[in-house]
Enzyme design. Structure first.
Site, PDB file in Angstrom:
ATOM      1  CE  LYS A  13      -1.919  -0.906   3.967  1.00 25.04           C
ATOM      2  NZ  LYS A  13      -1.257  -2.142   4.381  1.00 25.04           N
ATOM      3  NE  ARG A 125       8.483  -3.136   5.290  1.00 25.66           N
ATOM      4  CZ  ARG A 125       7.238  -2.711   5.461  1.00 25.66           C
ATOM      5  NH1 ARG A 125       6.558  -2.203   4.452  1.00 25.66           N
ATOM      6  NH2 ARG A 125       6.666  -2.815   6.647  1.00 25.66           N
ATOM      7  NE  ARG A 169       3.392  -4.512  10.972  1.00 27.73           N
ATOM      8  CZ  ARG A 169       4.296  -4.387   9.994  1.00 27.73           C
ATOM      9  NH1 ARG A 169       5.445  -5.032  10.064  1.00 27.73           N
ATOM     10  NH2 ARG A 169       4.048  -3.623   8.967  1.00 27.73           N
TER      11      ARG A 169
HETATM   12  P1  AMP Z   1       1.979   0.877   9.032  1.00 25.24           P
HETATM   13  O1  AMP Z   1       3.190   1.597   8.588  1.00 25.24           O
HETATM   14  O2  AMP Z   1       0.710   1.377   8.383  1.00 25.24           O
HETATM   15  O3  AMP Z   1       2.106  -0.624   8.955  1.00 25.24           O
HETATM   16  O4  AMP Z   1       1.790   1.228  10.601  1.00 25.24           O
HETATM   17  C1  AMP Z   1       2.787   0.918  11.534  1.00 25.24           C
HETATM   18  C2  AMP Z   1       2.185   0.802  12.919  1.00 25.24           C
HETATM   19  O5  AMP Z   1       1.581   2.063  13.296  1.00 25.24           O
HETATM   20  C3  AMP Z   1       1.055  -0.207  13.066  1.00 25.24           C
HETATM   21  O6  AMP Z   1       1.534  -1.532  13.264  1.00 25.24           O
HETATM   22  C4  AMP Z   1       0.338   0.334  14.304  1.00 25.24           C
HETATM   23  O7  AMP Z   1       1.055   0.053  15.481  1.00 25.24           O
HETATM   24  C5  AMP Z   1       0.409   1.838  14.077  1.00 25.24           C
HETATM   25  N1  AMP Z   1      -0.752   2.331  13.300  1.00 25.24           N
HETATM   26  C6  AMP Z   1      -0.751   2.882  12.053  1.00 25.24           C
HETATM   27  N2  AMP Z   1      -1.993   3.203  11.662  1.00 25.24           N
HETATM   28  C7  AMP Z   1      -2.816   2.836  12.686  1.00 25.24           C
HETATM   29  C8  AMP Z   1      -4.221   2.877  12.888  1.00 25.24           C
HETATM   30  N3  AMP Z   1      -5.051   3.360  11.953  1.00 25.24           N
HETATM   31  N4  AMP Z   1      -4.699   2.412  14.085  1.00 25.24           N
HETATM   32  C9  AMP Z   1      -3.888   1.955  15.041  1.00 25.24           C
HETATM   33  N5  AMP Z   1      -2.561   1.858  14.907  1.00 25.24           N
HETATM   34  C10 AMP Z   1      -2.012   2.299  13.743  1.00 25.24           C
END
Ligand code: AMP
Length: 213
Positions: A13, A125, A169
């Protein structure tokens, strides 16, 4: 208008949103990037979010609401906003719905990738701590090990890409985020795009779907 880009961690994404923003002029809003910035700057939000993110769990809806509002503050109603990483549960989806017409969700585009490939992508990654460029240990390593080709920064594994956090995750995705797709499916907003294959071919499919909205 908002286009939600959804899909499991590692579906691509962020990479695709980055390309779409650069080439098509859309505005990319990533709650993960915004939170990482808070952590880097040592803000109050960053201090609370830091360890939760390292474990791969979800940061509270209350904090996310603040982060989202902060990120959307500067977007104009005519902007096409690609929302990457939000909503991640049904309550967040309802919050987004409550923001009003200027922030209306026009479509939810789901990037689909099988679980085994997600694990291979996430565990290999590597990310530059300086500019955020992403690499893959075997598929796309930097020219000099550990050094970013683009900015010379240090390339390393994100703590939440370690196997124990990846498992959390992916579970969080199945438990909390996959139901969000169902929530939007009932509203007739979901479009699916395969996230497997060449980057440019996935990009073309995504651009086609978004361009037709
Ligand atoms: P990402 O880079 O989108 O995978 O986000 C990294 C981490 O940020 C996630 O594993 C969550 O710990 C936190 N995070 C990002 N977006 C959200 C969200 N909408 N709700 C809760 N935690 C979030």
């Amino acid at each position: 208008m908002i286009i939600v880009l959804t899909g499991a961690p590692g579906a691509g994404k962020g990479t695709q949103a980055e390309l779409l923003a650069k080439r098509e002029g859309y505005r990319k809003v990533s709650t993960g990037d915004a939170l990482r910035k808070h952590v880097k700057l040592g803000t109050q939000i960053g201090k609370v979010a830091h360890s939760i993110m390292e474990r791969g769990e979800l940061v509270s809806d209350e904090i996310l609401f603040k982060v989202l509002k902060e990120e959307l503050l500067t977007s104009a109603p005519e902007d096409v906003v690609l929302l990457d990483g939000y909503p991640r549960n049904i309550d967040q989806a309802r919050t987004l719905d409550s923001l009003g017409d200027a922030q209306r969700v026009k479509a939810v585009v789901q990037l689909e990738v099988p679980r085994a490939e997600l694990i291979a992508r996430l565990s290999g990654r590597r990310v530059c701590g300086g500019c955020g460029a992403t690499y893959h240990q075997t598929e796309n390593p930097p020219t000099r090990a550990g050094i970013c080709d683009k900015c010379g920064g240090t390339v390393a594994q994100r703590v939440d890409d370690r196997p124990e956090a990846v498992a959390v995750r992916l579970d969080v995705y199945v438990r909390s985020t996959a139901p969000v797709v169902q929530y939007y499916r009932e509203k007739g907003l979901v479009k699916q795009v395969s996230g497997v294959g060449e980057l440019e071919s996935i990009y073309k499919d995504l651009r086609g779907v978004i361009g037709a909205l």
